[in-house]
Scaffold this motif. Structure first.
Motif, PDB file in Angstrom:
ATOM      1  N   THR A 110       0.876  -1.168   0.000  1.00  0.00           N
ATOM      2  CA  THR A 110       0.000   0.000   0.000  1.00  0.00           C
ATOM      3  C   THR A 110       0.909   1.211   0.000  1.00  0.00           C
ATOM      4  O   THR A 110       1.866   1.279   0.783  1.00  0.00           O
ATOM      5  N   GLU A 113       2.899   7.189  -1.028  1.00  0.00           N
ATOM      6  CA  GLU A 113       3.027   8.099  -2.158  1.00  0.00           C
ATOM      7  C   GLU A 113       3.176   7.260  -3.426  1.00  0.00           C
ATOM      8  O   GLU A 113       4.261   6.722  -3.687  1.00  0.00           O
ATOM      9  N   ALA A 124      -1.282   0.354  -9.112  1.00  0.00           N
ATOM     10  CA  ALA A 124      -2.531   0.159  -8.372  1.00  0.00           C
ATOM     11  C   ALA A 124      -3.382  -0.904  -9.054  1.00  0.00           C
ATOM     12  O   ALA A 124      -3.690  -0.793 -10.240  1.00  0.00           O
ATOM     13  N   PHE A 127      -9.055  -1.068  -5.736  1.00  0.00           N
ATOM     14  CA  PHE A 127      -9.563   0.220  -5.293  1.00  0.00           C
ATOM     15  C   PHE A 127     -10.617  -0.015  -4.221  1.00  0.00           C
ATOM     16  O   PHE A 127     -11.287  -1.051  -4.200  1.00  0.00           O
ATOM     17  N   HIS A 130     -15.233   4.485  -0.528  1.00  0.00           N
ATOM     18  CA  HIS A 130     -15.497   5.245   0.686  1.00  0.00           C
ATOM     19  C   HIS A 130     -16.887   5.874   0.558  1.00  0.00           C
ATOM     20  O   HIS A 130     -17.314   6.243  -0.539  1.00  0.00           O
ATOM     21  N   ARG A 266     -15.259   3.132   4.961  1.00  0.00           N
ATOM     22  CA  ARG A 266     -13.963   3.340   4.316  1.00  0.00           C
ATOM     23  C   ARG A 266     -13.474   2.040   3.684  1.00  0.00           C
ATOM     24  O   ARG A 266     -13.560   0.972   4.274  1.00  0.00           O
ATOM     25  N   ALA A 267     -12.972   2.171   2.441  1.00  0.00           N
ATOM     26  CA  ALA A 267     -12.224   1.101   1.764  1.00  0.00           C
ATOM     27  C   ALA A 267     -12.995  -0.213   1.696  1.00  0.00           C
ATOM     28  O   ALA A 267     -12.484  -1.271   2.045  1.00  0.00           O
ATOM     29  N   ARG A 287     -16.848   7.895  -2.786  1.00  0.00           N
ATOM     30  CA  ARG A 287     -15.521   8.266  -3.269  1.00  0.00           C
ATOM     31  C   ARG A 287     -14.718   6.984  -3.488  1.00  0.00           C
ATOM     32  O   ARG A 287     -14.991   5.950  -2.883  1.00  0.00           O
ATOM     33  N   VAL A 288     -13.740   7.074  -4.349  1.00  0.00           N
ATOM     34  CA  VAL A 288     -12.899   5.917  -4.657  1.00  0.00           C
ATOM     35  C   VAL A 288     -11.449   6.258  -4.359  1.00  0.00           C
ATOM     36  O   VAL A 288     -10.994   7.368  -4.643  1.00  0.00           O
ATOM     37  N   ARG A 289     -10.725   5.285  -3.800  1.00  0.00           N
ATOM     38  CA  ARG A 289      -9.308   5.494  -3.521  1.00  0.00           C
ATOM     39  C   ARG A 289      -8.529   4.225  -3.860  1.00  0.00           C
ATOM     40  O   ARG A 289      -9.033   3.111  -3.670  1.00  0.00           O
ATOM     41  N   ASP A 290      -7.305   4.418  -4.372  1.00  0.00           N
ATOM     42  CA  ASP A 290      -6.433   3.284  -4.670  1.00  0.00           C
ATOM     43  C   ASP A 290      -6.093   2.537  -3.386  1.00  0.00           C
ATOM     44  O   ASP A 290      -5.990   3.123  -2.310  1.00  0.00           O
ATOM     45  N   GLN A 291      -5.888   1.221  -3.542  1.00  0.00           N
ATOM     46  CA  GLN A 291      -5.555   0.385  -2.376  1.00  0.00           C
ATOM     47  C   GLN A 291      -4.257  -0.382  -2.605  1.00  0.00           C
ATOM     48  O   GLN A 291      -3.181   0.138  -2.381  1.00  0.00           O
TER      49      GLN A 291
END
Length: 403
Positions: A110, A113, A124, A127, A130, A266-267, A287-291
């Motif tokens: 993970t 940065e 990545a 994903f 959230h 979250r996630a 919302r979407v975030r890389d995992q």
């Protein structure tokens, strides 16, 4: 290799690299027990550690359900006094060489940065979703049989074994999930009062059907009050179910906790069913975030370890300057029953770097989308579309927790 007697100094360098905030004693001791010293390295200036990197011994679920050895790259940090001296590159070099020697075809991490790890071949691949759901207005429509599920509060620590048994039964069903070794389950209950920031201690509810535990949810409640009344928030930490009705019962419970009007998530998996059960998706604040970032350490072994949802027969020309043993042409032949990936002198059908293979490996990133973005070059007409279908997954890949 890290010596166990040097762990405290080594770990302090890591904490300082991430801001220097002290951890609760229980959490620090847990990470001490989980750290594989024989799989960890450090950079030292004289007698002082100035760089850290470790690699957990994981098994990762891949498309088709196989559990594949994967090095969980972790605890990577360089002291601010020693930046831009090549220490990170040297540790990544040593680490990937070690992982190859251990016979592990994958490395995963993970990224604090993402830009840092791209140059070492990571991309990545999963994903997380959230959400902040307005449970005061949003209703949940649940499947038939949900009312047959019994829910009951339990002590989170006393129920650890039962929750972990549920988790273990879900691992093979979704790419990206990690088969956990003993001790990892404790991460779900270690907490500090400062981290709660006014929320309750972790609470736990079990779902049961026919006397058997079929799911659990761990969460906190953050009480809040205005002149208009109570508007507390539920903060979901973890949820797993063995069947759709157990999952639905747990989500319905979270939506309906007294004196709360929102649910913070979250996630979670990108395709989780609750999204299709809510009455108003716009009031869910998605919302979407890389995992999880994936790196193929052994291209042939990695591509052969998974299955493909449609027949694939394609020659891949792979670019990999950091791990040159992967570079060159590979013929991949696979279908839902298995795959073979071997070196070939045949003409390439697709040209791509190891990063694109890592992104697409778990089935959550489309090779066709990467091609549209200029990251995959099609040499043989039609090869990209066929490969994109084969590499896909019917279930969205998901990382259940960080490491």
């Amino acid at each position: 290799m890290l010596r166990s007697e040097d762990w405290d100094q080594w770990y302090d360098v890591l904490l300082r690299a991430f801001g220097g905030t002290a951890e609760p004693a229980e959490e620090r001791e847990l990470w001490r027990r989980l750290t594989p010293c024989e799989r960890s390295v450090g950079a030292w200036d004289g007698g002082e550690p100035v760089g850290t990197a470790g690699a957990f011994d994981f098994r990762l679920t891949v498309p088709g359900g196989a559990s594949v050895p994967a090095a969980g790259v972790t605890m990577v940090g360089v002291s601010a006094t020693h930046r831009r001296r090549g220490l990170l590159t040297a540790m990544m070099r040593r680490q990937l060489d070690d992982i190859r020697a251990w016979g592990e075809p994958l490395a995963v991490l993970t990224a604090s940065e993402p830009v840092i790890y791209g140059r070492f071949g990571y991309a990545a691949a999963t994903f997380g979703l959230h959400a902040e759901i307005d449970t005061g207005r949003v209703r949940l429509s649940v499947p038939a049989g949900t009312d047959d599920v019994r829910l009951r509060y339990v002590d989170p620590r006393a129920a650890l074994d039962r929750c972990e048994a549920v988790y273990a039964r879900t691992v093979a069903a979704r790419p990206g999930m990690l088969a956990r070794r003993p001790g990892w389950e404790r991460l779900g209950v270690v907490e500090a009062e400062t981290e709660r920031d006014g929320a309750s201690p972790t609470q736990c509810v079990l779902a049961e059907r026919d006397g058997q535990v079929t799911g659990f949810a761990r969460f906190r409640v953050r009480p809040q009050y205005t002149d208009a009344g109570h508007n507390g928030q539920v903060e979901l930490q973890d949820l797993a179910g063995l069947d759709p009705v157990s999952e639905a019962a747990l989500w319905r419970f979270l939506f309906g906790i007294d004196l709360t009007t929102s649910l913070k998530v979250r996630a979670r998996p990108m395709d989780e069913a609750w999204q299709y059960q809510v009455s108003d998706i716009r009031r869910c604040g998605l919302r979407v975030r890389d995992q999880l970032y994936v790196r193929l350490v052994d291209v042939g072994a990695a591509l052969q370890a998974r299955t493909y949802q449609a027949p694939v027969d394609v020659v891949l020309e792979v670019e990999d300057p950091f791990c040159p043993w992967n570079a060159g042409r590979w013929r991949l032949s696979g279908d839902p029953k298995g795959a073979v990936c071997e070196r070939t002198a045949d003409a390439a059908d697709l040209v791509l770097s190891v990063r694109e293979l890592g992104a697409a490996y778990l089935g959550g990133v489309s090779l066709a989308a990467l091609g549209a973005g200029g990251r995959v070059r099609e040499v043989r007409e039609g090869a990209l579309a066929a490969a994109a279908v084969g590499f896909g997954s019917a279930v969205a890949p998901w990382l259940p927790h960080g490491f």
